[in-house]
Design a protein around this motif. Structure first.
Motif, short mmCIF file in Angstrom:
data_model
loop_
_atom_site.label_atom_id
_atom_site.label_comp_id
_atom_site.label_asym_id
_atom_site.label_seq_id
_atom_site.Cartn_x
_atom_site.Cartn_y
_atom_site.Cartn_z
N UNK A 3 -4.14 -1.24 -13.85
CA UNK A 3 -2.69 -1.41 -13.68
C UNK A 3 -2.31 -1.09 -12.24
N UNK A 4 -1.38 -1.89 -11.70
CA UNK A 4 -0.86 -1.64 -10.36
C UNK A 4 0.64 -1.92 -10.37
N UNK A 5 1.38 -1.12 -9.62
CA UNK A 5 2.80 -1.37 -9.41
C UNK A 5 2.96 -1.72 -7.94
N UNK A 6 3.39 -2.95 -7.68
CA UNK A 6 3.49 -3.45 -6.31
C UNK A 6 4.93 -3.88 -6.01
N UNK A 7 5.15 -4.19 -4.75
CA UNK A 7 6.45 -4.70 -4.28
C UNK A 7 7.59 -3.81 -4.78
N UNK A 8 7.43 -2.51 -4.59
CA UNK A 8 8.42 -1.55 -5.07
C UNK A 8 9.63 -1.56 -4.15
N UNK A 9 10.80 -1.70 -4.75
CA UNK A 9 12.07 -1.62 -4.02
C UNK A 9 12.83 -0.43 -4.61
N UNK A 10 13.21 0.49 -3.75
CA UNK A 10 13.90 1.71 -4.19
C UNK A 10 15.26 1.78 -3.52
N UNK A 11 16.29 2.06 -4.30
CA UNK A 11 17.66 2.17 -3.77
C UNK A 11 18.18 3.58 -4.01
N UNK A 12 17.99 4.43 -3.02
CA UNK A 12 18.42 5.83 -3.15
C UNK A 12 19.93 5.92 -3.37
N UNK A 20 16.72 4.47 -9.01
CA UNK A 20 17.02 3.04 -9.12
C UNK A 20 15.91 2.30 -8.37
N UNK A 21 15.14 1.51 -9.10
CA UNK A 21 14.02 0.82 -8.46
C UNK A 21 13.68 -0.46 -9.21
N UNK A 22 12.84 -1.25 -8.56
CA UNK A 22 12.27 -2.45 -9.16
C UNK A 22 10.86 -2.57 -8.62
N UNK A 23 9.93 -2.94 -9.46
CA UNK A 23 8.55 -3.12 -9.03
C UNK A 23 7.83 -4.10 -9.92
N UNK A 88 6.42 6.30 -17.87
CA UNK A 88 6.04 7.50 -17.13
C UNK A 88 5.09 7.13 -15.99
N UNK A 89 4.16 6.23 -16.28
CA UNK A 89 3.22 5.77 -15.25
C UNK A 89 3.98 5.11 -14.09
N UNK A 90 4.95 4.27 -14.40
CA UNK A 90 5.75 3.61 -13.35
C UNK A 90 6.48 4.66 -12.51
N UNK A 91 7.03 5.67 -13.16
CA UNK A 91 7.71 6.74 -12.43
C UNK A 91 6.77 7.47 -11.49
N UNK A 92 5.55 7.73 -11.94
CA UNK A 92 4.57 8.39 -11.08
C UNK A 92 4.18 7.51 -9.90
N UNK A 93 4.05 6.21 -10.15
CA UNK A 93 3.72 5.29 -9.06
C UNK A 93 4.85 5.24 -8.03
N UNK A 94 6.09 5.25 -8.51
CA UNK A 94 7.24 5.28 -7.61
C UNK A 94 7.23 6.56 -6.78
N UNK A 95 7.01 7.70 -7.44
CA UNK A 95 6.95 8.98 -6.73
C UNK A 95 5.89 8.95 -5.64
N UNK A 96 4.74 8.39 -5.97
CA UNK A 96 3.63 8.31 -5.02
C UNK A 96 4.01 7.42 -3.83
N UNK A 97 4.64 6.30 -4.10
CA UNK A 97 5.04 5.39 -3.03
C UNK A 97 6.07 6.05 -2.10
N UNK A 98 7.03 6.76 -2.68
CA UNK A 98 8.04 7.44 -1.87
C UNK A 98 7.42 8.59 -1.05
#
Length: 159
Positions: A3-12, A20-23, A88-98
């Motif tokens: 599994x991979x989460x790519x093209x993450x867009x985060x709107x703080x 608030x994100x999309x990936x 939860x996995x998506x949230x962890x991937x977002x945290x890692x990207x940020x």
């Protein structure tokens, strides 16, 4: 299953109760779905890729089963642990990207190192790695480590 989460867009600025994100979720290298959270406290939504070849619902159930087989996460709210999920996995991937983004920015102007089990930083104009090593011989300077190792320490995974 990979599994991979790519093209993450985060709107703080739109993140109120949740990020608030999309990936884009890729399963075994193929674009599977888009994960979206509107940042207002609700759960993630998973929108299928209409061009996905194969049975999308069956693959989604397979992903759920994959996470159900993983060990439960420690949680102060669930004494028996919390089951892992795609959300939860998506949230962890977002945290890692940020965290990656933050660490790249910090490395440009700061020296980061561990001291007494914590993380310390100095502006590079006032300190350098050699002076820190003399003053703190047991310090691990994150700037000198491979990026993924430094990121793990920065995120508290190896501290």
């Amino acid at each position: 299953m990979r599994l991979e989460l790519k093209a993450i867009k985060y709107a703080k600025f739109m993140s109120q109760e949740t990020p608030c994100y999309e990936g884009k979720i890729y399963v075994d290298g193929k674009f599977f779905a888009t994960a979206i959270n509107e940042g207002q406290g609700g759960p993630d939504a998973f929108h299928r890729n209409l061009n996905y070849k194969g049975d999308w619902n069956a693959k989604f159930k397979e992903i759920d089963a994959f996470f159900a087989r993983l060990p439960k996460l420690d949680s102060e709210y669930f004494p028996d642990g919390m089951e892992q999920t795609l959300e939860i996995w998506c949230g962890k991937q977002l945290d890692r990207q940020l965290a990656k983004r933050d660490l790249y920015r910090l490395f440009k102007t700061k020296i980061l190192y561990t001291r007494n089990g914590g993380l310390t930083m100095y502006t590079t104009g006032f300190e350098n790695n050699a002076r820190i090593k003399v003053r703190e011989p047991s310090a691990t300077i994150l700037n000198d480590l491979p990026f993924e190792e430094a990121l793990a320490i920065y995120m508290g995974e190896n501290v």
